[in-house]
Scaffold this motif. Structure first.
Motif, PDB file in Angstrom:
ATOM      1  N   VAL A 185       0.833  -1.201   0.121  1.00 52.57           N
ATOM      2  CA  VAL A 185      -0.082  -0.035  -0.015  1.00 52.57           C
ATOM      3  C   VAL A 185       0.812   1.191   0.003  1.00 52.57           C
ATOM      4  CG1 VAL A 185      -1.575   1.511   1.353  1.00 52.57           C
ATOM      5  CG2 VAL A 185      -2.192  -1.141   1.123  1.00 52.57           C
ATOM      6  N   ASP A 186       1.885   1.251   0.886  1.00 51.07           N
ATOM      7  CA  ASP A 186       2.832   2.333   0.938  1.00 51.07           C
ATOM      8  C   ASP A 186       3.824   2.695  -0.357  1.00 51.07           C
ATOM      9  OD1 ASP A 186       2.055   2.758   3.562  1.00 51.07           O
ATOM     10  OD2 ASP A 186       4.007   1.662   4.441  1.00 51.07           O
ATOM     11  N   ARG A 187       3.954   1.520  -1.141  1.00 48.17           N
ATOM     12  CA  ARG A 187       4.506   1.758  -2.488  1.00 48.17           C
ATOM     13  C   ARG A 187       3.428   2.513  -3.538  1.00 48.17           C
ATOM     14  NH1 ARG A 187       6.332  -3.411  -1.358  1.00 48.17           N
ATOM     15  NH2 ARG A 187       5.068  -4.550  -3.054  1.00 48.17           N
ATOM     16  N   GLY A 188       2.313   1.993  -3.244  1.00 43.80           N
ATOM     17  CA  GLY A 188       1.213   2.583  -4.292  1.00 43.80           C
ATOM     18  C   GLY A 188       1.212   4.085  -3.929  1.00 43.80           C
ATOM     19  N   ILE A 189       0.927   4.486  -2.653  1.00 43.94           N
ATOM     20  CA  ILE A 189       0.932   5.771  -2.319  1.00 43.94           C
ATOM     21  C   ILE A 189       2.134   6.497  -2.846  1.00 43.94           C
ATOM     22  CG2 ILE A 189       0.707   7.249  -0.451  1.00 43.94           C
ATOM     23  CD1 ILE A 189      -1.152   5.289   0.883  1.00 43.94           C
ATOM     24  N   ALA A 190       3.252   5.907  -2.689  1.00 41.71           N
ATOM     25  CA  ALA A 190       4.433   6.721  -2.976  1.00 41.71           C
ATOM     26  C   ALA A 190       4.682   6.800  -4.569  1.00 41.71           C
ATOM     27  CB  ALA A 190       5.828   5.937  -2.579  1.00 41.71           C
ATOM     28  N   ALA A 191       3.872   6.214  -5.173  1.00 41.03           N
ATOM     29  CA  ALA A 191       4.022   6.585  -6.864  1.00 41.03           C
ATOM     30  C   ALA A 191       3.277   7.614  -7.141  1.00 41.03           C
ATOM     31  CB  ALA A 191       3.145   5.244  -7.617  1.00 41.03           C
ATOM     32  N   GLY A 192       2.613   8.309  -6.342  1.00 40.81           N
ATOM     33  CA  GLY A 192       1.975   9.455  -6.879  1.00 40.81           C
ATOM     34  C   GLY A 192       2.598  10.639  -6.443  1.00 40.81           C
ATOM     35  N   PHE A 193       3.732  10.730  -5.854  1.00 40.67           N
ATOM     36  CA  PHE A 193       4.380  12.014  -5.315  1.00 40.67           C
ATOM     37  C   PHE A 193       5.227  12.782  -6.324  1.00 40.67           C
ATOM     38  CE2 PHE A 193       3.459  10.261  -0.955  1.00 40.67           C
ATOM     39  CZ  PHE A 193       2.819  11.449  -0.655  1.00 40.67           C
ATOM     40  N   ARG A 194       5.976  11.962  -7.231  1.00 38.78           N
ATOM     41  CA  ARG A 194       6.873  12.685  -8.347  1.00 38.78           C
ATOM     42  C   ARG A 194       7.345  11.632  -9.262  1.00 38.78           C
ATOM     43  NH1 ARG A 194      12.509  11.814  -7.120  1.00 38.78           N
ATOM     44  NH2 ARG A 194      13.029  10.358  -5.284  1.00 38.78           N
ATOM     45  N   THR A 195       7.623  12.229 -10.414  1.00 43.93           N
ATOM     46  CA  THR A 195       8.216  11.252 -11.525  1.00 43.93           C
ATOM     47  C   THR A 195       9.579  10.883 -11.143  1.00 43.93           C
ATOM     48  OG1 THR A 195       6.424  12.230 -13.085  1.00 43.93           O
ATOM     49  CG2 THR A 195       8.303  11.127 -13.878  1.00 43.93           C
ATOM     50  N   VAL A 196       9.842   9.644 -11.172  1.00 42.20           N
ATOM     51  CA  VAL A 196      11.359   9.390 -11.100  1.00 42.20           C
ATOM     52  C   VAL A 196      11.872   8.639 -12.644  1.00 42.20           C
ATOM     53  CG1 VAL A 196      11.144   9.066  -8.837  1.00 42.20           C
ATOM     54  CG2 VAL A 196      10.557   7.072 -10.238  1.00 42.20           C
ATOM     55  N   PRO A 197      13.028   8.746 -12.699  1.00 44.45           N
ATOM     56  CA  PRO A 197      13.679   7.905 -13.666  1.00 44.45           C
ATOM     57  C   PRO A 197      13.326   6.363 -13.670  1.00 44.45           C
ATOM     58  CG  PRO A 197      15.238   9.770 -12.819  1.00 44.45           C
ATOM     59  CD  PRO A 197      14.088   9.272 -11.971  1.00 44.45           C
ATOM     60  N   ALA A 198      12.869   5.882 -14.709  1.00 45.77           N
ATOM     61  CA  ALA A 198      12.547   4.615 -14.505  1.00 45.77           C
ATOM     62  C   ALA A 198      12.568   3.656 -15.933  1.00 45.77           C
ATOM     63  CB  ALA A 198      10.887   4.320 -14.366  1.00 45.77           C
ATOM     64  N   GLY A 199      12.586   2.316 -15.935  1.00 42.93           N
ATOM     65  CA  GLY A 199      12.597   1.352 -17.238  1.00 42.93           C
ATOM     66  C   GLY A 199      11.570   0.691 -17.461  1.00 42.93           C
ATOM     67  N   ALA A 200      11.156   0.396 -18.609  1.00 47.15           N
ATOM     68  CA  ALA A 200      10.195  -0.841 -18.911  1.00 47.15           C
ATOM     69  C   ALA A 200      11.024  -1.745 -19.661  1.00 47.15           C
ATOM     70  CB  ALA A 200       9.184  -0.184 -19.587  1.00 47.15           C
ATOM     71  N   TYR A 201      10.680  -3.120 -19.285  1.00 44.41           N
ATOM     72  CA  TYR A 201      11.724  -4.075 -19.628  1.00 44.41           C
ATOM     73  C   TYR A 201      10.689  -5.305 -20.278  1.00 44.41           C
ATOM     74  CZ  TYR A 201      15.481  -1.817 -17.078  1.00 44.41           C
ATOM     75  OH  TYR A 201      16.479  -0.800 -16.610  1.00 44.41           O
ATOM     76  N   TYR A 202      10.788  -5.715 -21.314  1.00 49.12           N
ATOM     77  CA  TYR A 202      10.237  -6.607 -22.175  1.00 49.12           C
ATOM     78  C   TYR A 202      11.053  -7.752 -22.500  1.00 49.12           C
ATOM     79  CZ  TYR A 202       6.911  -2.797 -21.868  1.00 49.12           C
ATOM     80  OH  TYR A 202       6.225  -1.646 -21.299  1.00 49.12           O
ATOM     81  N   LEU A 203      10.794  -8.794 -22.070  1.00 44.59           N
ATOM     82  CA  LEU A 203      11.886  -9.893 -22.353  1.00 44.59           C
ATOM     83  C   LEU A 203      11.030 -11.157 -23.362  1.00 44.59           C
ATOM     84  CD1 LEU A 203      13.432  -8.786 -20.164  1.00 44.59           C
ATOM     85  CD2 LEU A 203      13.987 -10.942 -19.482  1.00 44.59           C
ATOM     86  N   ALA A 204      11.780 -11.527 -24.482  1.00 43.88           N
ATOM     87  CA  ALA A 204      11.665 -12.447 -25.479  1.00 43.88           C
ATOM     88  C   ALA A 204      12.392 -13.446 -24.877  1.00 43.88           C
ATOM     89  CB  ALA A 204      11.674 -12.149 -26.698  1.00 43.88           C
ATOM     90  N   THR A 205      11.751 -14.464 -24.329  1.00 47.43           N
ATOM     91  CA  THR A 205      12.593 -15.540 -23.748  1.00 47.43           C
ATOM     92  C   THR A 205      12.776 -16.905 -24.668  1.00 47.43           C
ATOM     93  OG1 THR A 205      10.638 -16.913 -22.701  1.00 47.43           O
ATOM     94  CG2 THR A 205      11.528 -14.837 -21.542  1.00 47.43           C
TER      95      THR A 205
END
Length: 355
Positions: A185-205
């Motif tokens: 729950v705390d992680r979900g709430i923290a997500a709304g405070f500021r935009t952080v550098p992040a990555g979206a990763y997609y794996l073809a296995t």
């Protein structure tokens, strides 16, 4: 995971209509072009969410109280039910009574429902979230690899699913560990405070049967306005990434989770048959994603075959999430046939919520 008949993932069955062909063609073009932006959307609000508490489960009671306090859920939106014994699956008749009990306590402004417990998570062969939102589909239980009931909310621009489509979105907040649930729950709430550098990763296995989503991976590159980098890999394992916002792959067991750091609001799921069997041990449970630090995940509770329509579409999920939708909205919009799929996590997380 059973492999579907090569034509069955795109051929409508007698009883189930496919999403419109033009929509599917447009999705393919979007993936090829790497187009992931949509007009900015307002995320679901706390007063539009109801929480369902199992009074027979002390963990459910404790976590629901914490969630209500942290998210400011109105008292009128708290529904109490009694499900003794924590059954993993319930039958259709018992579920019908449960749904009637929940629905009878909801006002017209409630657009989504959060069930605060780990079990039950299935209704026969349906996921409890799929059955609650779309309605129980017993026909799938005789042939779980058949096409599922199409969701009118798939890739929708709607901000009010119940008002616009007559569907209340649903998600499960697991409570196996009370402290783990509070951290989630705390992680979900923290997500709304500021935009952080992040990555979206997609794996073809190397597991070709579980790679049916690979054609829908977004184009690799930067999304500068969201401080996001999209990475597509041919690999079985993502190792050492410290900025994970999205991780989608296809494996029965996903290694290396202990080497990763998920940012608040992270989405992660693996295409396999029984990820939604939360307390089973035949394949990796979707709970492992939450335990590793993700904020939400998805998995099927019965053999779906490898129809991509039964799993989150990578491009659709990313587009709606980056546009400002909440977790529950973006995940539900990304699955074309969600009846067998279990949505789990903190539903109101919205890292890119419009301000």
């Amino acid at each position: 995971m059973m492999v579907a008949d090569p034509g069955s993932a795109t051929r409508p069955s007698r009883d189930h209509a496919m999403p419109p062909a033009r929509l599917l063609s447009r999705l393919v073009l979007l993936c090829a072009a790497g187009a992931i932006s949509v007009p900015a959307a307002a995320a679901l609000k706390p007063e539009q969410l109801a929480i369902v508490v199992n009074d027979a489960d002390p963990s459910s009671v404790a976590v629901a109280a914490y969630y209500r306090s942290r998210r400011g859920i109105p008292a009128a939106n708290v529904v109490h039910v009694n499900i003794p014994g924590k059954p993993r699956r319930i039958g259709a008749a018992r579920f019908r009574l449960l749904k009637e009990e929940i629905d009878s306590q909801l006002g017209p402004g409630v657009q989504a429902v959060l069930m605060v417990w780990t079990a039950p998570y299935a209704v026969d062969c349906n996921a409890i979230t799929g059955a609650y939102t779309l309605g129980y589909d017993g026909s799938l239980c005789s042939k779980t690899c058949a096409a599922g009931q199409p969701s009118p909310y798939f890739n929708s621009r709607s901000a009010r699913p119940f008002t616009d489509h007559g569907l209340r979105l649903s998600m499960l907040l697991p409570t196996e560990s009370v402290q783990g649930a509070k951290d989630l729950v705390d992680r979900g709430i923290a997500a709304g405070f500021r935009t952080v550098p992040a990555g979206a990763y997609y794996l073809a296995t190397s597991d070709s049967a579980r790679n049916t989503r690979a054609g829908f991976f977004p184009r690799p590159g930067r999304v500068p306005e969201r401080r996001l980098t999209v990475t597509v890999l041919r690999a079985d394992v993502l190792d050492g990434a410290r900025d994970v916002l999205v991780y989608q792959t296809g494996m029965a067991q996903v290694a290396g989770l202990d080497t990763l750091r998920f940012v608040p609001g992270a989405l992660a799921d693996h295409l396999t048959s029984l990820g939604g069997d939360l307390l089973g041990n035949s394949q990796m449970s979707s709970l492992r994603w939450l335990e590793a630090g993700a904020t939400a995940s998805y998995g099927t509770v019965s053999e779906p075959c490898n129809h991509w329509q039964k799993f989150p579409n990578p491009t659709v999920l990313l587009r709606h999430y980056l546009a400002g939708n909440s977790v529950i909205e973006a995940y539900w919009k990304s699955v074309a046939w969600p009846t067998q799929g279990l949505f789990i996590g903190e539903p109101l997380a919205a890292p890119y919520r419009g301000r």
